[in-house]
Scaffold this motif. Sequence first.
Motif, short mmCIF file in Angstrom:
data_model
loop_
_atom_site.label_atom_id
_atom_site.label_comp_id
_atom_site.label_asym_id
_atom_site.label_seq_id
_atom_site.Cartn_x
_atom_site.Cartn_y
_atom_site.Cartn_z
N GLU A 96 -86.16 -40.46 87.94
CA GLU A 96 -84.78 -40.98 88.07
C GLU A 96 -84.33 -41.67 86.79
N ARG A 103 -78.25 -38.39 81.54
CA ARG A 103 -76.85 -38.58 81.91
C ARG A 103 -76.10 -39.35 80.83
N PHE A 116 -70.97 -23.58 87.00
CA PHE A 116 -70.91 -23.45 88.46
C PHE A 116 -69.86 -22.39 88.79
N ASP A 130 -68.28 -36.64 86.77
CA ASP A 130 -68.49 -37.12 88.14
C ASP A 130 -69.92 -37.62 88.32
N VAL A 131 -70.85 -36.87 87.74
CA VAL A 131 -72.26 -37.27 87.80
C VAL A 131 -72.44 -38.66 87.18
N THR B 2 -68.34 -34.05 94.65
CA THR B 2 -69.41 -33.65 95.58
C THR B 2 -68.80 -32.89 96.75
N LEU B 289 -77.39 -29.39 87.71
CA LEU B 289 -76.90 -30.75 88.00
C LEU B 289 -77.94 -31.79 87.60
N SER B 294 -77.75 -35.83 86.95
CA SER B 294 -77.34 -36.37 88.24
C SER B 294 -78.56 -36.96 88.93
N SER B 295 -78.33 -37.99 89.72
CA SER B 295 -79.43 -38.59 90.46
C SER B 295 -79.77 -37.69 91.64
N LYS B 296 -80.93 -37.93 92.25
CA LYS B 296 -81.29 -37.19 93.45
C LYS B 296 -80.28 -37.45 94.55
N TYR B 298 -77.18 -37.96 94.32
CA TYR B 298 -75.96 -37.16 94.11
C TYR B 298 -76.12 -35.76 94.69
#
Lengths: 266, 376
Positions: A96, A103, A116, A130-131, B2, B289, B294-296, B298
């Motif tokens: 994480e 990020r 995507f 957004d992430v 999302t 992603l 991105s975090s898990k 997310y």
Amino acid sequence: MTAVATVSHAPAGTVAATANVVLDARDIVKDLGEGAGKVRALKGVSLTLNAGELTLLMGPSGSGKTTLLSILGCILTPTSGTLSVAGKPTAGLGPEALADLRRNHVGFIFQSYNLFPTLTAEENVRLALDVRGSRGSDAVVAAQRVLQKVGLRHKLKSYPSNLSGGEQQRVAVARSLVGSPSVILADEPTAALDSENGEAVMSLLSQIAKDRSRAVLAVTHDPRTVPYADRILRIEDGLIVGEERRAEGVETVHELARTRKRKANA
Amino acid sequence: MTLTLAFRNLFHDRVRLAVTLIGILFSIVLLAVQLGLYLGARGMIISMIDRADGDLWVMAYGTKNFEEAQPIRARERYVALSTPDVMSATPIVTAFTDWRKPTGGSTLVVVIGADTEEGGIAPWNVVEGDVSGLGARDAVMIDKTYLEELGVNGVGDTAQVGSARVRVSGLTEGIRSFTVTPFVFTTLNRARQLVDMPADNITYVLVKVRPGADVEKVRGAIRAQLPGDNEILTRAEFRDRSLNHWLFATGAGVALLGGAILGLIVGTVIVAQTLYSSTKDHLAEFATLRALGSSKGYINKVILMQAGLSALIGYGLGMTIALTIVYMSEQTALPIVMSPGLAALLLLLTFAMCAVSALSAIGKVVRIDPVMVFNR
Ligand SMILES: Nc1ncnc2c1ncn2[C@@H]1O[C@H](COP(=O)(O)OP(=O)(O)OP(=O)(O)O)[C@@H](O)[C@H]1O
Ligand SMILES: [Mg+2]
């Protein structure tokens, strides 16, 4: 070798005399696979990436380019060796925390774009914001601005399936750029493109690398990418075997490549 | 984003979406029908006890439910009446008997006799005629649902019960019995006559306690004066006993709840299956992603939203069908009941089902190696 003291962060706008190192890798070793299939893909790689430079990583197939890129981008962790990105050491960080680091500091560009398919160009770029928790009209404006920068102002609402390969890769470039990362890592960004589109993408990358707070590293096989480089690293069999830098006053690395050839022939 | 991503992922593969929705729909309809039947059955079982105006029921010892009770002595009523704090004690007669149709043939009915001027049990939801009409000679009231079964067309028609003739003086709507045996309302004395019960017998004494008085104390006082072959239940106890008998001792309720659980399992399996395969299809995107940092959480959010959206759409469709079935069952002997509580419970179960289904997909996605972004 760059002295540790120079791994500093010159504030934006300050023209540092020493290069502004945004990524520093030391003695990176990486074993892949398990048991009998275990391969030492990297055998002790050290390198630094400087802000304001486009570095090319060139080498034969299987030499460990993608593996190295994955490690520099904090996607893989090295078997041994140390890495710091934007001044932050990565040792001991969990998945994480590494995602956090990616990020905030790393942008990726892939050979097959990895857009995507169900999102429009603008949405693909916005996803990267957004992430990061950046939403709303600010995010829309930022996404549109960066798409304009890559020349796709008129394709905001297009889906990847309606874009050419070159356009898709430019969306991917915009996506990597929108979060203002310290490092952009590209794995064979032009391999799937014809020469015209490939050159457009390379010129975009070299332009992006002009930013004094950002380094760009592109893995490539493609000799057509050479003219855009500020610096070329050669990798063979898991080891960096050469580094060339565009000389002061030399417009492109073309000459550098020629010099290298001459040297090799001599 | 999302939500956008979840939505697009969902609608990207229409066939899979259809399978998901059919799974949820099947589940909801099955749940609604089974639980609705359960609610309907519950309502039928307790409606008579709930409608009766009294706090305590004096009955023969060992009575299992409202319809099937042995007679007790009529004078027990006066024992109850003479107890302090008792406001009224109303005799009630209930018994099974044969109803002979004017058109030939006969059917089993439950006769309920009570003198309406005394309170106790009176027909409700009267749609034709009037409760006071029961005072007329031969008068009985029945429910519209059972007209056909009783071989009569409406008010004014006659039939034979036991040795007596009866005439339909009024109709109710929606008073149905769980045993599918029609109720026939009449007066106390006529009921005795119809079921051949001696004049000194009754089935229940319905006792109303003075407001503010302690029901338990009154029960104790009455019990002290009654012989041991009687028992006295509060309204809640009698209701529970009837429910226990019909729903659990007979297995009917267990079957209904079992069907509901089956619906839940089948729905969960189908949704889990489709969500898992959708996640597998989009795995490369989830890996991208992850590479983007991105975090898990997310990514889990995207999957959960996919599940949640499926749940919402499936619930909407499923409830539409379920409500249609509920509507169509309204006039039948086995009505399916939909209450706001049940609708909310179904929504909750749908979400729970989809959340559980999402677990396998999430399990898949947390194990993705973002390295795969380079190897496409
Ligand atoms: N998961 C793995 N398990 C075992 N060995 C692996 C694994 N992934 C890569 N390798 C090996 O590691 C070495 C380096 O692979 P890598 O993908 O980094 O090469 P590359 O320089 O990117 O090659 P290419 O130019 O073909 O993309 C290769 O010998 C490869 O076979
Ligand atoms: Mg590679």
